[in-house]
Design an enzyme around this catalytic site. Sequence first.
Site, PDB file in Angstrom:
ATOM      1  N   MET A 138       0.793  -1.210   0.000  1.00  0.00           N
ATOM      2  CA  MET A 138       0.000   0.000   0.000  1.00  0.00           C
ATOM      3  C   MET A 138       0.831   1.267   0.000  1.00  0.00           C
ATOM      4  O   MET A 138       0.530   2.209   0.717  1.00  0.00           O
ATOM      5  CB  MET A 138      -0.875   0.020   1.257  1.00  0.00           C
ATOM      6  CG  MET A 138      -2.221  -0.545   0.999  1.00  0.00           C
ATOM      7  SD  MET A 138      -2.788  -1.514   2.415  1.00  0.00           S
ATOM      8  CE  MET A 138      -1.618  -2.858   2.421  1.00  0.00           C
ATOM      9  N   PRO A 139       1.881   1.283  -0.804  1.00  0.00           N
ATOM     10  CA  PRO A 139       2.773   2.462  -0.729  1.00  0.00           C
ATOM     11  C   PRO A 139       2.136   3.700  -1.356  1.00  0.00           C
ATOM     12  O   PRO A 139       1.272   3.593  -2.225  1.00  0.00           O
ATOM     13  CB  PRO A 139       4.000   2.052  -1.542  1.00  0.00           C
ATOM     14  CG  PRO A 139       3.862   0.593  -1.794  1.00  0.00           C
ATOM     15  CD  PRO A 139       2.399   0.276  -1.715  1.00  0.00           C
ATOM     16  N   PHE A 140       2.602   4.833  -0.880  1.00  0.00           N
ATOM     17  CA  PHE A 140       2.214   6.122  -1.446  1.00  0.00           C
ATOM     18  C   PHE A 140       3.508   6.870  -1.744  1.00  0.00           C
ATOM     19  O   PHE A 140       4.336   7.069  -0.844  1.00  0.00           O
ATOM     20  CB  PHE A 140       1.367   6.908  -0.443  1.00  0.00           C
ATOM     21  CG  PHE A 140       1.050   8.293  -0.914  1.00  0.00           C
ATOM     22  CD1 PHE A 140       0.038   8.512  -1.840  1.00  0.00           C
ATOM     23  CD2 PHE A 140       1.761   9.391  -0.453  1.00  0.00           C
ATOM     24  CE1 PHE A 140      -0.260   9.791  -2.295  1.00  0.00           C
ATOM     25  CE2 PHE A 140       1.466  10.675  -0.899  1.00  0.00           C
ATOM     26  CZ  PHE A 140       0.454  10.869  -1.825  1.00  0.00           C
ATOM     27  N   THR A 195      -0.662   0.676  -5.063  1.00  0.00           N
ATOM     28  CA  THR A 195       0.469   1.603  -5.019  1.00  0.00           C
ATOM     29  C   THR A 195       0.063   2.895  -5.723  1.00  0.00           C
ATOM     30  O   THR A 195      -0.307   2.869  -6.890  1.00  0.00           O
ATOM     31  CB  THR A 195       1.695   0.966  -5.701  1.00  0.00           C
ATOM     32  OG1 THR A 195       2.065  -0.203  -4.959  1.00  0.00           O
ATOM     33  CG2 THR A 195       2.862   1.933  -5.750  1.00  0.00           C
ATOM     34  N   PHE A 196       0.111   3.989  -4.973  1.00  0.00           N
ATOM     35  CA  PHE A 196      -0.247   5.309  -5.507  1.00  0.00           C
ATOM     36  C   PHE A 196       1.029   6.098  -5.790  1.00  0.00           C
ATOM     37  O   PHE A 196       1.953   6.076  -4.980  1.00  0.00           O
ATOM     38  CB  PHE A 196      -1.025   6.118  -4.469  1.00  0.00           C
ATOM     39  CG  PHE A 196      -2.464   5.782  -4.328  1.00  0.00           C
ATOM     40  CD1 PHE A 196      -2.999   4.604  -4.805  1.00  0.00           C
ATOM     41  CD2 PHE A 196      -3.326   6.674  -3.671  1.00  0.00           C
ATOM     42  CE1 PHE A 196      -4.352   4.314  -4.650  1.00  0.00           C
ATOM     43  CE2 PHE A 196      -4.672   6.386  -3.513  1.00  0.00           C
ATOM     44  CZ  PHE A 196      -5.188   5.212  -3.999  1.00  0.00           C
TER      45      PHE A 196
END
Lengths: 67, 67, 67, 67, 67, 67
Positions: free
Chosen positions: A1-3, A40-41
């Site tokens: 769930m990286p930003f 991933t954003f």
Amino acid sequence: MPFVNIKITDDGVTAEQKQALIKGVTQLLVDVLGKNPQTTFVLIEEVNTDNWGIGGESVTQRRRGGK
Amino acid sequence: MPFVNIKITDDGVTAEQKQALIKGVTQLLVDVLGKNPQTTFVLIEEVNTDNWGIGGESVTQRRRGGK
Amino acid sequence: MPFVNIKITDDGVTAEQKQALIKGVTQLLVDVLGKNPQTTFVLIEEVNTDNWGIGGESVTQRRRGGK
Amino acid sequence: MPFVNIKITDDGVTAEQKQALIKGVTQLLVDVLGKNPQTTFVLIEEVNTDNWGIGGESVTQRRRGGK
Amino acid sequence: MPFVNIKITDDGVTAEQKQALIKGVTQLLVDVLGKNPQTTFVLIEEVNTDNWGIGGESVTQRRRGGK
Amino acid sequence: MPFVNIKITDDGVTAEQKQALIKGVTQLLVDVLGKNPQTTFVLIEEVNTDNWGIGGESVTQRRRGGK
């Protein structure tokens, strides 16, 4: 769930270049940390050279001075 | 003294919708944590769909592809 | 695809309170803007009161002074 | 290697005022922490008053109400 | 003069993995935009799974539920 | 209503140094832009040298190499 938030100067970056950044950063997070690309954003923010400072001067001033 | 930063795509969000977000987030912080609304900041940033990526593609590309 | 970053002081916020913030902010974005909750990120950052300033003083100093 | 992000309302801040902010913040980091100005970044972001909330209202609403 | 902020969950990321992220992102900015690596900053922030939400739930809750 | 976020490496910055940063940045915004200090927020975030990169290397690596 990286930003991932990428801040760069607004020097006419094209949609293709932005796609290359988004694709490349996402792949890096898959390769290094095994992250799921679907959560991933990547967010690119373009900043005017008057609003970006380094060494106590704006980038506008630095470029004028040939730095 | 909370600070809330909301980043969304720039899809013609109206001033009324922004007010609803500001009011709702502030009330949430009052209800859940007992924060003082007078020192609660909310900041909304609207991002072009070329500059926002998910799943390794820009939102512009995803929408074109019907995602 | 919203991204919400909530910065608060680290005053022993519980996991339940964090869940209430995450749930409430996500629902607000659904209600006001029709966003998809599955691509709504909420990120809570807790900051020491020495590291948070308002009115030119740290929150630690303000609380000591009864503000 | 500090990074400073200044978010302000977009009230016609001039290039000269931005330079004064960049210079002042950089000097402060040199004076207080002995940081190297050549690796000190300052980034100014200007935010529309519709997009900035305090006390549960946007700054646009507050100014209209004489606050 | 890019600034890249990577926010990930705090799942025991090693110093070697962090170096790989820093090196990879910096190289990407050199390759795609011709940026100078000496003025490219990368900042990794690790966030507790209680503090990260998606789909209205914390990552802690999601993992417990097998998502 | 400015919001200032200062990110620095976690090199044992004291509470007094943090107060000097908060006071100095707030005064700068009063002097340059006439801002109200009571609605000026300053937030200091300290980042581990493993998590901060410049020139494609972490600060930990750079210091080891005498840079």
